[in-house]
Design a protein around this motif. Structure first.
Motif, short mmCIF file in Angstrom:
data_model
loop_
_atom_site.label_atom_id
_atom_site.label_comp_id
_atom_site.label_asym_id
_atom_site.label_seq_id
_atom_site.Cartn_x
_atom_site.Cartn_y
_atom_site.Cartn_z
N ALA A 1 72.26 -6.74 81.81
CA ALA A 1 73.23 -5.66 81.71
C ALA A 1 73.11 -5.04 80.31
CB ALA A 1 74.64 -6.19 81.95
N LEU A 2 73.84 -3.97 80.10
CA LEU A 2 73.78 -3.24 78.83
C LEU A 2 74.11 -4.16 77.65
CD1 LEU A 2 73.49 -0.23 77.82
CD2 LEU A 2 75.98 -0.13 77.84
N GLY A 3 73.28 -4.07 76.60
CA GLY A 3 73.53 -4.84 75.40
C GLY A 3 72.95 -6.23 75.38
N GLN A 4 72.15 -6.58 76.39
CA GLN A 4 71.56 -7.92 76.45
C GLN A 4 70.08 -7.95 76.10
OE1 GLN A 4 72.29 -9.39 80.42
NE2 GLN A 4 74.45 -9.82 80.03
N ALA A 5 69.37 -6.88 76.35
CA ALA A 5 67.91 -6.89 76.28
C ALA A 5 67.39 -7.28 74.90
CB ALA A 5 67.35 -5.53 76.68
N HIS A 6 68.06 -6.81 73.83
CA HIS A 6 67.55 -7.07 72.49
C HIS A 6 67.61 -8.54 72.11
CE1 HIS A 6 71.85 -6.91 71.71
NE2 HIS A 6 71.66 -7.44 70.53
N ALA B 1 65.39 -2.44 76.77
CA ALA B 1 66.34 -1.84 77.70
C ALA B 1 66.74 -2.82 78.79
CB ALA B 1 65.73 -0.58 78.34
N SER B 2 67.96 -2.65 79.28
CA SER B 2 68.42 -3.44 80.41
C SER B 2 67.81 -2.92 81.70
CB SER B 2 69.95 -3.41 80.49
OG SER B 2 70.39 -2.12 80.89
N ASN B 3 68.17 -3.51 82.83
CA ASN B 3 67.59 -3.07 84.10
C ASN B 3 68.64 -2.89 85.19
OD1 ASN B 3 68.02 -5.83 84.48
ND2 ASN B 3 65.83 -6.34 84.43
N ALA C 1 73.58 2.96 84.55
CA ALA C 1 72.12 2.97 84.74
C ALA C 1 71.80 3.30 86.19
CB ALA C 1 71.53 1.62 84.38
N PRO C 2 70.80 4.15 86.43
CA PRO C 2 70.47 4.53 87.81
C PRO C 2 69.88 3.38 88.60
CG PRO C 2 68.82 5.39 86.29
CD PRO C 2 69.91 4.79 85.44
N ALA C 3 70.01 3.46 89.93
CA ALA C 3 69.52 2.40 90.81
C ALA C 3 68.03 2.14 90.60
CB ALA C 3 69.79 2.77 92.26
N ALA C 4 67.29 3.17 90.24
CA ALA C 4 65.84 3.01 90.06
C ALA C 4 65.53 2.00 88.96
CB ALA C 4 65.19 4.35 89.74
N SER C 5 66.42 1.87 87.98
CA SER C 5 66.16 0.90 86.90
C SER C 5 66.33 -0.52 87.39
CB SER C 5 67.10 1.16 85.72
OG SER C 5 68.44 0.91 86.07
N LEU D 1 73.01 -1.56 71.62
CA LEU D 1 72.86 -0.85 72.89
C LEU D 1 71.64 0.05 72.87
CD1 LEU D 1 76.50 0.31 73.71
CD2 LEU D 1 75.40 -1.87 74.19
N GLU D 2 70.97 0.14 74.00
CA GLU D 2 69.96 1.17 74.18
C GLU D 2 70.65 2.48 74.56
OE1 GLU D 2 69.98 -1.16 78.18
OE2 GLU D 2 70.25 -1.59 76.06
N GLN D 3 70.00 3.58 74.27
CA GLN D 3 70.55 4.89 74.63
C GLN D 3 70.23 5.18 76.09
OE1 GLN D 3 72.13 7.29 72.48
NE2 GLN D 3 72.51 8.50 74.32
N LEU D 4 71.26 5.28 76.90
CA LEU D 4 71.06 5.62 78.31
C LEU D 4 71.15 7.12 78.51
CD1 LEU D 4 73.28 2.93 80.08
CD2 LEU D 4 70.79 3.01 80.01
N PRO D 5 70.38 7.67 79.45
CA PRO D 5 70.53 9.10 79.76
C PRO D 5 71.95 9.39 80.23
CG PRO D 5 68.54 8.19 80.77
CD PRO D 5 69.32 7.03 80.24
#
Length: 512
Positions: A357-362, A368-370, A336-340, A124-128
């Protein structure tokens, strides 16, 4: 009215004007904190929880009577944990401390069960850690409107169509409302509520002597909106027009199969965008994780930045902030915010982004996901779903007349109809509602029995004319199906008028 799942918290009356939360926020927040703390004690490196309610209402009238009315609610929670690189999940239609505690234990147990067959660990990427509230702007809560008023509207729609040429008419109204608290172990607390409405009808005319019938479905799209959208959509006027057009379709001449230049109206093109672009660029399909509802995808990870998806006129934009659109929300179901989720999938014809979605980008070497996660109820596992995905209009002035003027032998296609697409999102066939002949740069008479077919990449590369913003229209679907167990998601697709060259057209009645 369908019985609601047994709630353990008092639910105050909803405010028709504010669209505010009906559930007890303090109690939801307490349950979320308990769940996340217990997941951490159980060894989870990450955990998130969605608590809330999805309320749905459906009414249906046929000719002069209301045939069906149903209202149902799903209250509950869905808890997701990441344990040693494996997801575990548990959802329940309950909102009490004992059920949440059980949910943590079951989610951790499920994660341990997955580990022996886990391939590459989830990273997972670290989300704010957002602390926010998002309430969809809305005038009048459609759930506050009396059932009698809704029935009267549906019956009036049916009467308008039958008074103007239709022999039969069915009309329906679908409503949905979501209230959610999202919390995760990063520290996020996000409160959201949104509502959507979809009025629809089908007007049918019959030629008894010829033994044929013709139908015209409503072109009024679903919206993220309140009751004011329904009353302002001009449904009675459209139903009257649809009755006349259904009757006219009976006398229309059948199309001659062959290759034609097409002008596709946004009321039809939205579905082609959805099926050929929207689904084919979902990363879970590309990775082979999703094969339900017409399969995986012809798009591969190494095509990112390299695939000529369409002509230079083709720019496909993903956007979760478009006013009135069905997938518009403040934050996705990963927090994740709408801006992403504002990005270009195709930029001037070149494929530039997957939906993730979260956990797919790598898995494809990205960091990071979008912002493309959605769970269709609080008890469902969040999966990758489309944001609003639209074809950007031409920045230069271009009207219907301009597009028609460039065609010697073509067809103008209006409204979505039947559709079919293969397991790779490549070969397709689409019908429609209305079809008009184009000859020597002028619109002509109505045609019938039309469907167009092709392959995704050649089709989009044949795009050579695009309407400007004045021709843009936002359409979409209430119920895009995906996954197993099935989840349905709302999504909008906007488009301008678009012209495609040398597209294969079939006669759907089997004629020449």
């Amino acid at each position: 009215m369908a019985p609601k799942t047994a709630p353990v918290m008092d639910a105050p009356e909803r405010s028709a004007a504010s669209g505010g939360f009906a559930l007890d926020r303090a109690e939801l927040d307490k349950l979320a904190s308990r769940a996340l703390e217990a997941a951490k004690r159980g060894g989870a490196s990450y955990a998130d929880i969605r608590l809330g309610e999805t309320l749905r209402e459906y009414s249906y009238a046929k000719d002069d009577r209301l045939e069906h009315f149903d209202e149902r609610s799903t209250r509950g929670f869905g808890l997701r944990v990441l344990l040693d690189g494996s997801w575990g999940f548990y959802g329940a239609r309950r909102l009490d401390a004992a059920s949440v505690a059980e949910g943590v234990a079951r989610a951790l147990e499920n994660a341990r069960a997955v580990q022996p067959i886990q391939g590459r660990p989830i990273a997972l990427e670290q989300l704010p850690a957002h602390e926010a509230e998002w309430i969809m702007p809305m005038g009048v809560d459609p759930f506050s409107i009396p059932t009698r008023d809704k029935a009267d509207l549906l019956l009036a729609i049916s009467a308008a169509a039958r008074d103007n040429g239709a022999d039969f008419c069915s009309a329906s109204l679908s409503l949905a409302r979501e209230e959610r608290l999202f919390a995760n172990s990063f520290g996020a607390r996000i409160w959201q509520t949104r509502t959507r409405v979809h009025p629809s009808f089908t007007a049918t005319a019959i030629d008894r002597a010829a033994g044929r019938m013709a139908a015209r479905d409503s072109l009024t799209p679903a919206r993220g909106a309140g009751w004011e959208y329904v009353t302002g959509a001009g449904l009675l006027e459209e139903a009257a027009l649809a009755g006349r057009q259904a009757r006219e379709k009976l006398g229309a001449k059948p199309v001659i199969a062959g290759d034609y230049d097409l002008i596709i109206d946004p009321t039809n093109l939205w579905l082609t965008i959805h099926e050929t672009v929207g689904h084919s660029t979902e990363l879970d399909r590309v990775l082979g994780w999703e094969a339900n509802f017409a399969g995986t995808s012809f798009v591969k990870p190494d095509m990112l930045g390299n695939l000529r998806f369409g002509s230079e006129l083709m720019t496909i934009v993903a956007d979760r902030s478009q006013p009135g659109a069905l997938s518009t929300i403040g934050f996705d179901d990963d927090g994740a915010p709408a801006a992403s989720a504002e990005f270009k999938i195709v930029d001037k014809g070149v494929f530039t982004n997957f939906q993730m979605a979260l956990g797919q980008a790598h898995y494809i070497g990205l960091s990071a996901s979008n912002g493309c996660a959605y769970a269709d109820s609080p008890t469902s596992f969040p999966i990758q779903r489309m944001p609003n995905i639209s074809l950007a209009p031409n920045p230069s002035t271009c009207s219907l007349d301009d597009l028609v003027g460039g065609i010697e032998n073509g067809i103008y296609v209006v409204g979505a109809g039947s559709w079919s697409i293969d397991q790779q999102r490549d070969n397709f066939q689409f019908g429609g509602q209305l079809f008009y002949e184009i000859k020597n740069g002028k619109l002509g008479e109505m045609l019938r029995d039309v469907a167009y077919q092709g392959r995704t990449i050649p089709f989009w590369n044949s795009l050579d004319g695009l309407g400007d913003a004045t021709t843009y229209h936002l359409d979409g679907t209430f119920t895009c199906g995906k996954a197993e167990p099935v989840q349905v998601a709302p999504v909008s697709h906007g488009a301008p008028l678009a012209r495609f060259r040398e597209v294969r057209v079939l006669n759907t009645s089997g004629g020449a």
